[in-house]
Scaffold this motif. Sequence first.
Motif, PDB file in Angstrom:
ATOM      1  N   PHE A   1       0.853  -1.189  -0.090  1.00  0.00           N
ATOM      2  CA  PHE A   1       0.024  -0.039  -0.054  1.00  0.00           C
ATOM      3  C   PHE A   1       0.856   1.237  -0.120  1.00  0.00           C
ATOM      4  CE2 PHE A   1      -2.275  -3.442   1.872  1.00  0.00           C
ATOM      5  CZ  PHE A   1      -3.317  -3.231   1.338  1.00  0.00           C
ATOM      6  N   ASN A   2       0.332   2.352  -0.391  1.00  0.00           N
ATOM      7  CA  ASN A   2       1.306   3.629  -0.514  1.00  0.00           C
ATOM      8  C   ASN A   2       1.069   4.001   0.804  1.00  0.00           C
ATOM      9  OD1 ASN A   2       1.672   3.747  -3.437  1.00  0.00           O
ATOM     10  ND2 ASN A   2      -0.297   4.573  -3.795  1.00  0.00           N
ATOM     11  N   ASN A   3       0.050   3.957   1.634  1.00  0.00           N
ATOM     12  CA  ASN A   3       0.103   4.324   3.026  1.00  0.00           C
ATOM     13  C   ASN A   3      -0.360   3.549   3.958  1.00  0.00           C
ATOM     14  OD1 ASN A   3       0.031   6.247   5.276  1.00  0.00           O
ATOM     15  ND2 ASN A   3      -2.032   6.747   4.689  1.00  0.00           N
ATOM     16  N   PRO A   4       0.553   2.423   4.262  1.00  0.00           N
ATOM     17  CA  PRO A   4       0.004   1.623   5.252  1.00  0.00           C
ATOM     18  C   PRO A   4      -0.646   2.065   6.440  1.00  0.00           C
ATOM     19  CG  PRO A   4       2.278   1.125   4.524  1.00  0.00           C
ATOM     20  CD  PRO A   4       1.909   2.483   4.148  1.00  0.00           C
ATOM     21  N   GLY A   5      -0.367   3.324   6.853  1.00  0.00           N
ATOM     22  CA  GLY A   5      -0.829   3.794   8.097  1.00  0.00           C
ATOM     23  C   GLY A   5      -2.407   4.283   7.919  1.00  0.00           C
ATOM     24  N   GLY A   6      -2.679   4.295   6.890  1.00  0.00           N
ATOM     25  CA  GLY A   6      -4.199   4.431   6.478  1.00  0.00           C
ATOM     26  C   GLY A   6      -4.892   3.075   6.582  1.00  0.00           C
ATOM     27  N   LEU A   7      -4.595   1.941   6.809  1.00  0.00           N
ATOM     28  CA  LEU A   7      -5.009   0.860   6.895  1.00  0.00           C
ATOM     29  C   LEU A   7      -6.009   0.740   8.230  1.00  0.00           C
ATOM     30  CD1 LEU A   7      -2.356  -1.844   5.907  1.00  0.00           C
ATOM     31  CD2 LEU A   7      -4.462  -1.320   4.566  1.00  0.00           C
ATOM     32  N   GLN A   8      -7.304   0.250   7.927  1.00  0.00           N
ATOM     33  CA  GLN A   8      -7.929   0.225   9.388  1.00  0.00           C
ATOM     34  C   GLN A   8      -7.904  -1.481   9.854  1.00  0.00           C
ATOM     35  OE1 GLN A   8     -12.189   0.909   8.416  1.00  0.00           O
ATOM     36  NE2 GLN A   8     -12.857   0.652  10.561  1.00  0.00           N
ATOM     37  N   ARG A   9      -7.736  -1.125  11.294  1.00  0.00           N
ATOM     38  CA  ARG A   9      -7.596  -2.594  11.979  1.00  0.00           C
ATOM     39  C   ARG A   9      -9.014  -3.144  12.332  1.00  0.00           C
ATOM     40  NH1 ARG A   9      -3.081  -3.256  15.510  1.00  0.00           N
ATOM     41  NH2 ARG A   9      -1.561  -1.643  15.583  1.00  0.00           N
ATOM     42  N   LYS A  10      -8.869  -4.528  11.914  1.00  0.00           N
ATOM     43  CA  LYS A  10     -10.202  -5.297  12.100  1.00  0.00           C
ATOM     44  C   LYS A  10      -9.971  -6.479  13.234  1.00  0.00           C
ATOM     45  CE  LYS A  10     -13.117  -4.799   9.681  1.00  0.00           C
ATOM     46  NZ  LYS A  10     -14.159  -3.931   9.745  1.00  0.00           N
ATOM     47  N   GLY A  11      -8.806  -6.509  13.954  1.00  0.00           N
ATOM     48  CA  GLY A  11      -8.784  -7.411  14.806  1.00  0.00           C
ATOM     49  C   GLY A  11      -8.093  -8.829  14.506  1.00  0.00           C
ATOM     50  N   ASP A  12      -7.663  -9.504  15.206  1.00  0.00           N
ATOM     51  CA  ASP A  12      -6.795 -10.878  14.713  1.00  0.00           C
ATOM     52  C   ASP A  12      -5.989 -10.525  13.734  1.00  0.00           C
ATOM     53  OD1 ASP A  12      -8.867 -12.185  16.270  1.00  0.00           O
ATOM     54  OD2 ASP A  12     -10.186 -12.326  14.677  1.00  0.00           O
ATOM     55  N   THR A  13      -5.089  -9.427  14.013  1.00  0.00           N
ATOM     56  CA  THR A  13      -4.147  -9.101  13.248  1.00  0.00           C
ATOM     57  C   THR A  13      -4.335  -8.682  11.971  1.00  0.00           C
ATOM     58  OG1 THR A  13      -3.321 -11.043  12.641  1.00  0.00           O
ATOM     59  CG2 THR A  13      -2.291 -10.040  14.908  1.00  0.00           C
ATOM     60  N   LEU A  14      -5.597  -8.580  11.456  1.00  0.00           N
ATOM     61  CA  LEU A  14      -6.176  -8.401  10.100  1.00  0.00           C
ATOM     62  C   LEU A  14      -6.200  -6.813   9.926  1.00  0.00           C
ATOM     63  CD1 LEU A  14      -8.721 -11.168   9.708  1.00  0.00           C
ATOM     64  CD2 LEU A  14      -6.620 -11.140   8.744  1.00  0.00           C
ATOM     65  N   TRP A  15      -6.116  -6.404   8.571  1.00  0.00           N
ATOM     66  CA  TRP A  15      -6.296  -5.072   8.058  1.00  0.00           C
ATOM     67  C   TRP A  15      -7.286  -4.820   7.067  1.00  0.00           C
ATOM     68  CZ3 TRP A  15      -3.119  -1.531  11.389  1.00  0.00           C
ATOM     69  CH2 TRP A  15      -2.327  -2.131  11.880  1.00  0.00           C
TER      70      TRP A  15
END
Length: 272
Positions: A187-201
């Motif tokens: 991803f261009n900006n990993p910081g924009g990923l949203q956490r979904k729990g269970d180490t999933l994004w």
Amino acid sequence: MVRSLWSAATGMNAQQTNVDTIANNLANVNTVGYKSQTAQFKSLLYQTLQTATTTANGDPKPTTSQVGLGVRNSSINTSFRQGSLLSSDSNTSFAIEGNGFFAIKGSDGNTYYTRNGDFTWAINSNREMMLTNQDGLPVLNTNGQNITVSGDRVASRITIGQDGTLYYPDANNVPQSLGVTIGLSQFNNPGGLQRKGDTLWEATAASGQVMNESTNNNLTKSRIVQNYLEGSNVQVADEMVNLIVAQRAYEMNSKAITTSDEMMQTANNLKR
């Protein structure tokens, strides 16, 4: 003084969130693929006590008089710093060296992303072996499809190349490609990923479009290491220092409330 009470209260609330964030990092110090978080703060609106005016001689005053009204949490940022590689006896343990993410198909049909390569082989309804995470969610290949191999193969003999290609030995015990490659995305900006729990994004507009490493030649390719897992990137020493700083800040705001209360009590006693 009432202003000081509310300002100190906002400080206590903000530091409580900070402590919650640090506690969550420490709780996940042994979670595979976990990425640490940091609470960020910003000041609230300022109340103007005096605007920029002029002196008695007509000279302009260079500054105004403003007082702050407290603080609040502006964001909780995630650090995607590479975690340490931990040796594993499992042949379905995979660590990523680089910026890539594994793609996982969720139970809702959406695609999620993870750095947790603690996978296993499961038998699907077609009696084929399917690569899944520990929750039974399918791992996707470079084409976004479930990774499956024929059920007559022995799972322990399947090996993975550094590019994610699956291999199985032939009659002469020479590894042969199965024509399936584990998909890696960036991803261009990993910081924009949203956490979904269970180490999933989950990808969002802030993270940018998903970039497939196998089809995008402009990306620096990641490397998959078999029999290793990427550990949490939480630095315990740093987190303990941050916890002490947050605790002291919480105590100082609490002291400000106590001091304001004592000042108000003194003012009330003046009438006696």
